[in-house]
Design a protein around this motif. Structure first.
Motif, short mmCIF file in Angstrom:
data_model
loop_
_atom_site.label_atom_id
_atom_site.label_comp_id
_atom_site.label_asym_id
_atom_site.label_seq_id
_atom_site.Cartn_x
_atom_site.Cartn_y
_atom_site.Cartn_z
N GLU A 123 0.84 -1.20 0.00
CA GLU A 123 0.00 0.00 0.00
C GLU A 123 0.87 1.25 0.00
OE1 GLU A 123 -3.44 1.96 -0.28
OE2 GLU A 123 -3.34 -0.21 -0.22
N ILE A 124 1.92 1.19 0.79
CA ILE A 124 2.82 2.35 0.86
C ILE A 124 3.59 2.49 -0.45
CG2 ILE A 124 4.91 3.23 2.00
CD1 ILE A 124 3.90 2.00 4.59
N ALA A 125 3.95 1.40 -1.04
CA ALA A 125 4.73 1.42 -2.28
C ALA A 125 3.89 1.91 -3.45
CB ALA A 125 5.29 0.04 -2.58
N THR A 126 2.65 1.84 -3.44
CA THR A 126 1.83 2.25 -4.59
C THR A 126 1.29 3.61 -4.48
OG1 THR A 126 -0.13 1.31 -3.63
CG2 THR A 126 1.00 0.10 -5.36
#
Length: 126
Positions: A123-126
Protein backbone atom coordinates in the motif's frame (compact mmCIF):
# COMPACT_ATOMS: atom_id res chain seq x y z
CA UNK A 1 -5.71 -70.64 93.09
CA UNK A 2 -4.20 -73.16 95.42
CA UNK A 3 -1.74 -72.05 98.05
CA UNK A 4 1.80 -73.08 97.37
CA UNK A 5 4.57 -73.73 99.86
CA UNK A 6 6.13 -70.45 100.93
CA UNK A 7 9.82 -69.85 100.47
CA UNK A 8 10.05 -68.85 104.14
CA UNK A 9 11.49 -71.03 106.87
CA UNK A 10 9.11 -70.30 109.75
CA UNK A 11 11.20 -72.40 112.14
CA UNK A 12 14.22 -70.22 111.37
CA UNK A 13 12.12 -67.08 111.99
CA UNK A 14 10.93 -68.48 115.35
CA UNK A 15 14.52 -69.31 116.35
CA UNK A 16 15.72 -65.81 115.40
CA UNK A 17 12.90 -64.13 117.31
CA UNK A 18 13.31 -66.30 120.41
CA UNK A 19 17.08 -65.73 120.21
CA UNK A 20 16.34 -62.00 120.31
CA UNK A 21 14.27 -62.40 123.46
CA UNK A 22 10.75 -62.75 122.02
CA UNK A 23 8.70 -65.34 123.91
CA UNK A 24 8.28 -68.64 122.01
CA UNK A 25 4.49 -68.35 121.59
CA UNK A 26 4.81 -64.77 120.30
CA UNK A 27 7.65 -65.74 117.95
CA UNK A 28 5.50 -68.57 116.47
CA UNK A 29 2.60 -66.13 115.99
CA UNK A 30 4.88 -63.60 114.25
CA UNK A 31 6.30 -66.31 111.95
CA UNK A 32 2.80 -67.54 111.11
CA UNK A 33 1.51 -64.04 110.37
CA UNK A 34 4.59 -63.33 108.23
CA UNK A 35 4.12 -66.58 106.28
CA UNK A 36 0.40 -65.83 105.72
CA UNK A 37 1.14 -62.27 104.60
CA UNK A 38 3.80 -63.41 102.16
CA UNK A 39 1.56 -66.15 100.81
CA UNK A 40 -1.36 -63.72 100.36
CA UNK A 41 0.91 -61.18 98.70
CA UNK A 42 2.24 -63.85 96.34
CA UNK A 43 -1.31 -64.93 95.48
CA UNK A 44 -2.41 -61.36 94.83
CA UNK A 45 0.58 -60.43 92.72
CA UNK A 46 0.24 -63.56 90.61
CA UNK A 47 -3.08 -62.13 89.32
CA UNK A 48 -1.48 -58.79 88.46
CA UNK A 49 1.29 -60.09 86.23
CA UNK A 50 1.26 -62.19 83.09
CA UNK A 51 3.91 -64.38 81.60
CA UNK A 52 5.59 -63.51 78.34
CA UNK A 53 3.72 -66.38 76.66
CA UNK A 54 0.36 -65.11 77.98
CA UNK A 55 1.18 -61.64 76.66
CA UNK A 56 2.18 -63.03 73.25
CA UNK A 57 -1.07 -65.02 73.10
CA UNK A 58 -3.15 -62.01 74.15
CA UNK A 59 -1.49 -59.77 71.55
CA UNK A 60 -1.64 -62.35 68.73
CA UNK A 61 -5.03 -61.14 67.38
CA UNK A 62 -3.78 -57.56 67.34
CA UNK A 63 -0.60 -58.63 65.56
CA UNK A 64 -2.62 -60.54 62.95
CA UNK A 65 -4.93 -57.56 62.45
CA UNK A 66 -1.90 -55.30 61.93
CA UNK A 67 -0.53 -57.71 59.32
CA UNK A 68 -3.87 -57.69 57.48
CA UNK A 69 -4.04 -53.89 57.71
CA UNK A 70 -0.51 -53.57 56.35
CA UNK A 71 -1.44 -55.80 53.39
CA UNK A 72 -4.51 -53.66 52.69
CA UNK A 73 -2.40 -50.50 52.91
CA UNK A 74 0.08 -51.98 50.41
CA UNK A 75 -2.80 -52.76 48.04
CA UNK A 76 -4.18 -49.23 48.46
CA UNK A 77 -0.75 -47.73 47.77
CA UNK A 78 -0.51 -49.80 44.58
CA UNK A 79 -3.94 -48.50 43.48
CA UNK A 80 -2.96 -44.93 44.31
CA UNK A 81 0.27 -45.32 42.32
CA UNK A 82 -1.74 -46.64 39.33
CA UNK A 83 -4.18 -43.70 39.50
CA UNK A 84 -1.25 -41.31 39.89
CA UNK A 85 0.39 -42.76 36.78
CA UNK A 86 -2.88 -42.38 34.80
CA UNK A 87 -3.23 -38.78 35.94
CA UNK A 88 0.38 -38.05 34.98
CA UNK A 89 -0.24 -39.55 31.52
CA UNK A 90 -3.39 -37.47 31.03
CA UNK A 91 -1.64 -34.31 32.18
CA UNK A 92 1.31 -34.99 29.88
CA UNK A 93 -1.09 -35.57 26.98
CA UNK A 94 -3.04 -32.38 27.73
CA UNK A 95 0.18 -30.36 28.02
CA UNK A 96 1.41 -31.75 24.69
CA UNK A 97 -1.88 -30.86 23.00
CA UNK A 98 -1.79 -27.40 24.54
CA UNK A 99 1.79 -26.86 23.37
CA UNK A 100 0.82 -27.91 19.84
CA UNK A 101 -2.18 -25.58 19.89
CA UNK A 102 -0.11 -22.65 21.18
CA UNK A 103 2.52 -23.34 18.50
CA UNK A 104 -0.24 -23.37 15.85
CA UNK A 105 -1.56 -20.03 17.13
CA UNK A 106 1.94 -18.52 17.13
CA UNK A 107 2.60 -19.68 13.56
CA UNK A 108 -0.84 -18.47 12.48
CA UNK A 109 -0.27 -15.12 14.16
CA UNK A 110 3.09 -14.92 12.38
CA UNK A 111 1.43 -15.53 8.99
CA UNK A 112 -1.24 -12.94 9.75
CA UNK A 113 1.38 -10.40 10.81
CA UNK A 114 3.43 -11.15 7.70
CA UNK A 115 0.33 -10.71 5.55
CA UNK A 116 -0.55 -7.42 7.25
CA UNK A 117 3.01 -6.11 6.93
CA UNK A 118 3.14 -7.20 3.23
CA UNK A 119 -0.18 -5.47 2.57
CA UNK A 120 1.02 -2.30 4.27
CA UNK A 121 4.28 -2.32 2.35
CA UNK A 122 2.40 -2.79 -0.93
CA UNK A 123 0.00 0.00 0.00
CA UNK A 124 2.82 2.35 0.86
CA UNK A 125 4.73 1.42 -2.28
CA UNK A 126 1.83 2.25 -4.59
Amino acid sequence: MSKQAMPIDTQHVVEKLTGAGVPDQQARAHASVLADALQNFDGQTRHRFVTKQELVEALAPIHEALIRLEARMDAMEAKIDAVDAKIDTKIDSAVSKLKAEVALWIVSAGFVQTGIIAALVLEIAT
